[in-house]
Design a protein around this motif. Structure first.
Motif, short mmCIF file in Angstrom:
data_model
loop_
_atom_site.label_atom_id
_atom_site.label_comp_id
_atom_site.label_asym_id
_atom_site.label_seq_id
_atom_site.Cartn_x
_atom_site.Cartn_y
_atom_site.Cartn_z
N THR A 3 -26.56 18.02 7.97
CA THR A 3 -26.75 17.83 6.54
C THR A 3 -27.76 16.74 6.20
O THR A 3 -28.40 16.83 5.16
CB THR A 3 -25.43 17.51 5.83
N ILE A 4 -27.93 15.74 7.05
CA ILE A 4 -28.90 14.70 6.71
C ILE A 4 -30.34 15.15 6.95
O ILE A 4 -31.26 14.45 6.57
CB ILE A 4 -28.64 13.37 7.45
N TRP A 5 -30.54 16.29 7.53
CA TRP A 5 -31.88 16.77 7.82
C TRP A 5 -32.37 17.76 6.76
O TRP A 5 -33.34 18.46 6.98
CB TRP A 5 -31.95 17.40 9.21
N THR A 6 -31.71 17.81 5.60
CA THR A 6 -32.12 18.73 4.54
C THR A 6 -32.84 17.96 3.43
O THR A 6 -32.58 16.78 3.20
CB THR A 6 -30.92 19.48 3.95
N VAL A 7 -33.72 18.66 2.75
CA VAL A 7 -34.45 18.07 1.63
C VAL A 7 -33.48 17.72 0.50
O VAL A 7 -33.60 16.66 -0.13
CB VAL A 7 -35.55 19.02 1.14
N SER A 8 -32.50 18.58 0.24
CA SER A 8 -31.57 18.32 -0.85
C SER A 8 -30.75 17.06 -0.60
O SER A 8 -30.47 16.30 -1.53
CB SER A 8 -30.65 19.52 -1.10
N PHE A 9 -30.38 16.78 0.65
CA PHE A 9 -29.66 15.55 0.98
C PHE A 9 -30.51 14.34 0.62
O PHE A 9 -30.03 13.39 -0.01
CB PHE A 9 -29.28 15.52 2.46
N TRP A 10 -31.78 14.35 1.00
CA TRP A 10 -32.63 13.19 0.77
C TRP A 10 -33.01 13.05 -0.71
O TRP A 10 -33.19 11.93 -1.20
CB TRP A 10 -33.85 13.22 1.68
N LYS A 11 -33.11 14.16 -1.44
CA LYS A 11 -33.33 14.07 -2.89
C LYS A 11 -32.13 13.41 -3.56
O LYS A 11 -32.28 12.53 -4.41
CB LYS A 11 -33.56 15.45 -3.49
N ALA A 12 -30.93 13.85 -3.19
CA ALA A 12 -29.71 13.27 -3.77
C ALA A 12 -29.57 11.80 -3.37
O ALA A 12 -29.17 10.96 -4.18
CB ALA A 12 -28.49 14.06 -3.34
N THR A 13 -29.91 11.47 -2.13
CA THR A 13 -29.83 10.09 -1.65
C THR A 13 -30.84 9.21 -2.39
O THR A 13 -30.53 8.08 -2.78
CB THR A 13 -30.05 10.03 -0.13
N ALA A 14 -32.05 9.71 -2.61
CA ALA A 14 -33.06 8.96 -3.35
C ALA A 14 -32.59 8.71 -4.79
O ALA A 14 -32.76 7.62 -5.32
CB ALA A 14 -34.39 9.70 -3.35
N GLU A 15 -31.98 9.74 -5.38
CA GLU A 15 -31.45 9.58 -6.75
C GLU A 15 -30.40 8.47 -6.80
O GLU A 15 -30.43 7.60 -7.66
CB GLU A 15 -30.83 10.89 -7.21
N ARG A 16 -29.48 8.49 -5.83
CA ARG A 16 -28.44 7.46 -5.79
C ARG A 16 -29.03 6.07 -5.53
O ARG A 16 -28.60 5.08 -6.10
CB ARG A 16 -27.43 7.79 -4.70
N ALA A 17 -30.03 6.01 -4.65
CA ALA A 17 -30.64 4.72 -4.31
C ALA A 17 -31.37 4.13 -5.52
O ALA A 17 -31.23 2.93 -5.79
CB ALA A 17 -31.61 4.90 -3.14
N ILE A 18 -32.10 4.95 -6.25
CA ILE A 18 -32.81 4.46 -7.44
C ILE A 18 -31.82 4.00 -8.49
O ILE A 18 -31.98 2.94 -9.11
CB ILE A 18 -33.75 5.56 -7.98
N ARG A 19 -30.76 4.79 -8.69
CA ARG A 19 -29.73 4.42 -9.67
C ARG A 19 -29.06 3.10 -9.26
O ARG A 19 -28.84 2.22 -10.10
CB ARG A 19 -28.69 5.53 -9.76
N THR A 20 -28.75 2.95 -7.98
CA THR A 20 -28.11 1.72 -7.49
C THR A 20 -29.03 0.52 -7.66
O THR A 20 -28.59 -0.55 -8.07
CB THR A 20 -27.70 1.88 -6.02
#
Length: 93
Positions: A3-20
């Motif tokens: 799951t960490i090798w998918t684009v959707s995982f990294w898009k969601a992670t980037a969203e969370r990181a920016i929000r944090t």
């Protein structure tokens, strides 16, 4: 671990990181001072950066555990329907 090798995982992670990052920076600015000219910007940005790093590490560490989402860019994982019971010859009550 796929799951960490998918684009959707990294898009969601980037969203969370920016929000944090934004939340942590806002919290430091509000808690520390009311005048933006007096802010210790290196400390405020460092705190927000550390919070961002922790958000990314949390996403990677919990990848594949439990249901996914929802973030803004995600949809909830539908729950699987229960398996039908094998017929036993008895009528259902």
């Amino acid at each position: 671990m796929g799951t960490i090798w998918t684009v959707s995982f990294w898009k969601a992670t980037a969203e969370r990181a920016i929000r944090t990052f934004a939340q942590a920076l806002a919290a430091v600015l509000v808690a520390g001072t009311t005048n933006l000219l007096d802010v210790a910007w290196s400390a405020a940005l460092g705190t927000a950066g550390l919070a961002t790093l922790l958000a990314v590490l949390t996403a990677v560490g919990t990848a594949g555990i439990g249901p996914h989402g929802p973030g803004i860019m995600e949809t909830p994982t539908p729950q699987a329907a229960p398996e039908p019971a094998a017929p036993s010859g008895q009528p259902a009550v």
